[in-house]
Scaffold this motif. Structure first.
Motif, PDB file in Angstrom:
ATOM      1  N   VAL A 151      20.599  30.735  27.974  1.00  0.00           N
ATOM      2  CA  VAL A 151      22.031  30.386  28.939  1.00  0.00           C
ATOM      3  C   VAL A 151      22.198  28.673  27.680  1.00  0.00           C
ATOM      4  N   GLU A 152      20.047  28.370  27.215  1.00  0.00           N
ATOM      5  CA  GLU A 152      20.951  27.107  26.405  1.00  0.00           C
ATOM      6  C   GLU A 152      21.543  27.201  25.050  1.00  0.00           C
ATOM      7  N   LEU A 176      23.332  30.135  24.698  1.00  0.00           N
ATOM      8  CA  LEU A 176      25.359  30.417  24.886  1.00  0.00           C
ATOM      9  C   LEU A 176      25.593  29.317  25.369  1.00  0.00           C
ATOM     10  N   LYS A 177      25.527  27.757  25.490  1.00  0.00           N
ATOM     11  CA  LYS A 177      25.180  26.660  25.736  1.00  0.00           C
ATOM     12  C   LYS A 177      25.933  25.698  24.713  1.00  0.00           C
ATOM     13  N   ARG A 178      25.152  26.026  23.566  1.00  0.00           N
ATOM     14  CA  ARG A 178      25.112  25.283  21.851  1.00  0.00           C
ATOM     15  C   ARG A 178      26.378  26.236  21.087  1.00  0.00           C
ATOM     16  N   TYR A 179      27.335  27.033  22.001  1.00  0.00           N
ATOM     17  CA  TYR A 179      27.465  28.264  20.775  1.00  0.00           C
ATOM     18  C   TYR A 179      29.323  28.500  21.616  1.00  0.00           C
ATOM     19  N   SER A 180      28.997  27.935  22.754  1.00  0.00           N
ATOM     20  CA  SER A 180      30.739  27.892  24.149  1.00  0.00           C
ATOM     21  C   SER A 180      30.521  27.264  25.194  1.00  0.00           C
ATOM     22  N   ARG A 181      31.766  26.663  25.476  1.00  0.00           N
ATOM     23  CA  ARG A 181      31.741  25.563  26.128  1.00  0.00           C
ATOM     24  C   ARG A 181      31.866  26.631  28.160  1.00  0.00           C
ATOM     25  N   GLU A 182      32.332  27.500  27.237  1.00  0.00           N
ATOM     26  CA  GLU A 182      32.687  28.747  28.667  1.00  0.00           C
ATOM     27  C   GLU A 182      31.864  30.129  28.812  1.00  0.00           C
ATOM     28  N   VAL A 183      31.603  31.108  29.515  1.00  0.00           N
ATOM     29  CA  VAL A 183      31.347  31.822  29.605  1.00  0.00           C
ATOM     30  C   VAL A 183      31.666  32.854  30.204  1.00  0.00           C
ATOM     31  N   ILE A 184      32.143  34.050  30.043  1.00  0.00           N
ATOM     32  CA  ILE A 184      32.666  34.830  31.258  1.00  0.00           C
ATOM     33  C   ILE A 184      31.722  35.834  31.900  1.00  0.00           C
ATOM     34  N   LEU A 185      31.483  36.304  32.279  1.00  0.00           N
ATOM     35  CA  LEU A 185      30.602  36.747  32.931  1.00  0.00           C
ATOM     36  C   LEU A 185      30.860  38.605  33.479  1.00  0.00           C
ATOM     37  N   VAL A 186      30.682  39.741  32.916  1.00  0.00           N
ATOM     38  CA  VAL A 186      31.146  41.229  32.590  1.00  0.00           C
ATOM     39  C   VAL A 186      29.421  41.794  32.873  1.00  0.00           C
ATOM     40  N   TYR A 187      29.295  41.964  34.497  1.00  0.00           N
ATOM     41  CA  TYR A 187      28.151  42.471  34.729  1.00  0.00           C
ATOM     42  C   TYR A 187      28.481  43.956  35.682  1.00  0.00           C
ATOM     43  N   PHE A 224      23.314  29.621  35.369  1.00  0.00           N
ATOM     44  CA  PHE A 224      24.654  28.974  34.859  1.00  0.00           C
ATOM     45  C   PHE A 224      25.301  27.322  35.374  1.00  0.00           C
ATOM     46  N   ARG A 225      25.461  27.410  36.790  1.00  0.00           N
ATOM     47  CA  ARG A 225      25.896  26.802  37.431  1.00  0.00           C
ATOM     48  C   ARG A 225      24.803  25.241  37.443  1.00  0.00           C
ATOM     49  N   ALA A 226      23.039  25.668  37.107  1.00  0.00           N
ATOM     50  CA  ALA A 226      22.017  24.892  37.081  1.00  0.00           C
ATOM     51  C   ALA A 226      22.431  23.736  35.548  1.00  0.00           C
ATOM     52  N   ALA A 227      22.827  24.894  34.816  1.00  0.00           N
ATOM     53  CA  ALA A 227      22.719  24.079  33.374  1.00  0.00           C
ATOM     54  C   ALA A 227      23.941  23.794  32.880  1.00  0.00           C
ATOM     55  N   ASN A 228      25.097  23.573  33.716  1.00  0.00           N
ATOM     56  CA  ASN A 228      26.007  23.165  33.794  1.00  0.00           C
ATOM     57  C   ASN A 228      27.041  22.915  32.764  1.00  0.00           C
ATOM     58  N   ILE A 229      27.425  24.886  32.520  1.00  0.00           N
ATOM     59  CA  ILE A 229      28.775  25.040  31.938  1.00  0.00           C
ATOM     60  C   ILE A 229      29.268  26.259  33.348  1.00  0.00           C
ATOM     61  N   ASN A 230      30.699  26.177  32.157  1.00  0.00           N
ATOM     62  CA  ASN A 230      31.511  26.512  33.370  1.00  0.00           C
ATOM     63  C   ASN A 230      31.815  28.176  33.358  1.00  0.00           C
ATOM     64  N   ILE A 231      31.863  28.696  33.773  1.00  0.00           N
ATOM     65  CA  ILE A 231      31.689  30.083  33.408  1.00  0.00           C
ATOM     66  C   ILE A 231      33.089  31.562  34.569  1.00  0.00           C
ATOM     67  N   TYR A 291      40.142  36.761  31.204  1.00  0.00           N
ATOM     68  CA  TYR A 291      40.978  34.813  30.652  1.00  0.00           C
ATOM     69  C   TYR A 291      41.169  34.943  32.018  1.00  0.00           C
ATOM     70  N   THR A 292      41.656  35.704  32.874  1.00  0.00           N
ATOM     71  CA  THR A 292      42.406  34.563  33.981  1.00  0.00           C
ATOM     72  C   THR A 292      41.313  35.400  35.411  1.00  0.00           C
ATOM     73  N   ALA A 293      40.109  35.276  35.024  1.00  0.00           N
ATOM     74  CA  ALA A 293      39.429  35.436  36.050  1.00  0.00           C
ATOM     75  C   ALA A 293      39.102  34.398  36.883  1.00  0.00           C
ATOM     76  N   PRO A 294      38.386  34.137  37.772  1.00  0.00           N
ATOM     77  CA  PRO A 294      38.068  33.245  38.507  1.00  0.00           C
ATOM     78  C   PRO A 294      37.064  32.179  38.103  1.00  0.00           C
ATOM     79  N   ASP A 295      36.715  31.179  38.663  1.00  0.00           N
ATOM     80  CA  ASP A 295      35.683  30.768  38.586  1.00  0.00           C
ATOM     81  C   ASP A 295      34.061  31.209  39.409  1.00  0.00           C
ATOM     82  N   ASP A 296      32.825  30.794  39.439  1.00  0.00           N
ATOM     83  CA  ASP A 296      31.884  31.752  40.248  1.00  0.00           C
ATOM     84  C   ASP A 296      32.146  31.114  41.609  1.00  0.00           C
TER      85      ASP A 296
END
Ligand SMILES: [Zn+2]
Length: 422
Positions: free
Chosen positions: A286-287, A289-300, A317-324, A352-357
């Motif tokens: 998580v850390e 990812l945070k270093r390289y991007s402001r936003e992570v798109i989760l494809v599970y 991701f929520r705990a780490a304050n990263i937009n998803i 890219y038009t996905a909603p947040d969590d």
């Protein structure tokens, strides 16, 4: 590793810390110092400070500090020697080769070499007549030759010691092969780790092979075997294809579960896709990812296991304050199938038009409950209240409006009900 002091001094003299850091952080002059938003912790007002006079940096928010080498180590996730190489390359300096082959660094160097040789050996085997089965499988999964070459994918012969003999031929010791994880020392003797499996080389951020994922193609269980932890590989620490994704200029990184998903996405032009290495998402990842991007798109994956993993990831991701963003996937069981069925434009649209969590969780409720009944609507409202308790008040208000419209319930009484349930 002994890098001569004289070389380090020259490197430091020729490196301008302002120049190095400003390619990662937008810096503003402030008297004799430069300030910017810290890349190592989340902040809204700049406490990250660069002192050109002493060629050093310090963050008053998180306490990270050091010189240009320290900065590169941290931001590129490199060890000292690789950070020195990185900066040397940037300034056009040549590190004396002899020094690089000396001392303790060479122990790790050997493991990197064994991994590289192993990846190449399995890759050429797959392209030979004997290894065609592996190639056929990858092609049946929609991979093109150029993708197979780019990721140096391979196939291991169904043979106890073919790699071992190949590496002996190349002058490596068995002990080092075991240390690299490509050969195992079993009760019946030494044995190649990946037999009759597709080999997917896992690299570090500088692109050096540090481990492998090994996938069966004939239904043998387990489906995947990964390299166990070694001196150069820590499972929880890495992300597959991050060495490529980190150079992509897109503002988000796509995180998926499997190597094959990430590879298929790269093939379709989503070069910002990465995958975990067969373990649950760790805080270190998580850390990273945070270093390289402001936003992570989760494809599970859409199955139960995938959804459980998704929920755990969302919490982290929520705990780490990263937009998803959490896309609703349709049109196939995995990214490769979706791209094949619907095309990459539609897949991109999905991502890219996905909603947040929160949007994702709320949307799920509309499918979960029978909204033609009053009880269904009430159940949706109480579950939505729980979900929205994690949202900001502005988000909450927007969703209340949306839900009131969708359920045809008066907004004010819905809001009152929400406030009660909070
Ligand atoms: Zn900081």
């Amino acid at each position: 590793m002994n890098i001569p002091e004289s070389f380090l001094n020259e490197l430091k003299q020729r490196t301008d810390i302002e120049d190095v850091i400003s390619s990662y952080v937008a810096l503003k002059r402030c008297g004799s110092k430069l300030v910017g938003l810290c890349p190592f912790h989340n902040e809204k007002t700049p406490s990250f400070t660069v002192f050109t006079k002493t060629q050093s940096f310090y963050c008053f928010g998180c306490g990270t500090g050091g010189d240009a080498i320290g900065f590169i180590k941290r931001i590129e996730n490199l060890d000292f020697i690789d950070a020195v190489k990185f900066l040397a390359k940037r300034t056009g300096l040549q590190i004396p080769e002899k020094e690089l082959n000396d001392s303790f660094g060479s122990e790790y160097e050997t493991l990197y070499e064994i991994n590289k040789e192993t990846a190449d050996y399995y890759h050429s085997y797959m392209l030979s007549k004997e290894g065609k089965k592996g190639l056929d499988y990858l092609i049946s999964r929609g991979l093109e030759k150029s993708t197979i070459n780019k990721f140096n994918l391979g196939f291991a012969p169904d043979c106890r010691n073919s790699l071992l003999f190949h590496l002996l031929d190349k002058g490596f010791w068995i002990g080092d092969m075991v240390a690299a994880g490509v050969v195992r020392n079993t009760q019946k003797g030494y044995c190649d780790t990946f037999r009759k499996r597709l080999t997917i080389p896992i690299t570090d951020l500088s692109g050096k092979v540090i481990a492998f994922g090994g996938r069966t193609i004939d239904g043998t269980m387990p489906k995947y075997i990964n390299t166990a932890e070694t001196r150069i590989y820590k499972k929880s620490g890495g992300l597959f294809a991050l060495n490529i994704a980190k150079n992509s200029c897109k503002k988000s990184i796509i995180l998926c579960e499997g190597y094959m998903d990430a590879i298929s996405m790269h093939q379709a032009g989503f070069d910002n896709a990465v995958a975990g290495c067969g373990t649950a998402l760790s805080n270190e990842q998580v850390e990273l990812l945070k270093r390289y991007s402001r936003e992570v798109i989760l494809v599970y994956d859409c199955d139960d296991a995938g959804q459980k993993a998704l929920n755990r990831a969302i919490g982290k991701f929520r705990a780490a304050n990263i937009n998803i963003k959490v896309p609703f996937l349709y049109g196939g069981k995995d990214p490769e199938e979706i791209i094949r069925n619907l095309g990459k434009e539609q897949f991109a649209q999905m991502l890219y038009t996905a909603p947040d969590d929160i949007g994702y969780a709320i949307s799920h409720l509309y499918q979960k409950y029978n909204l033609s009944t009053i009880q269904g609507k009430l159940d949706l409202i109480s579950e939505a209240a729980v979900i929205l308790s994690a949202a900001s008040s502005i988000e909450r208000n927007l969703y209340i409006s949306q839900i009131s419209g969708n359920l045809d319930v008066d907004r004010e009484s819905l809001k009152a009900q929400f406030d009660l349930l909070l």
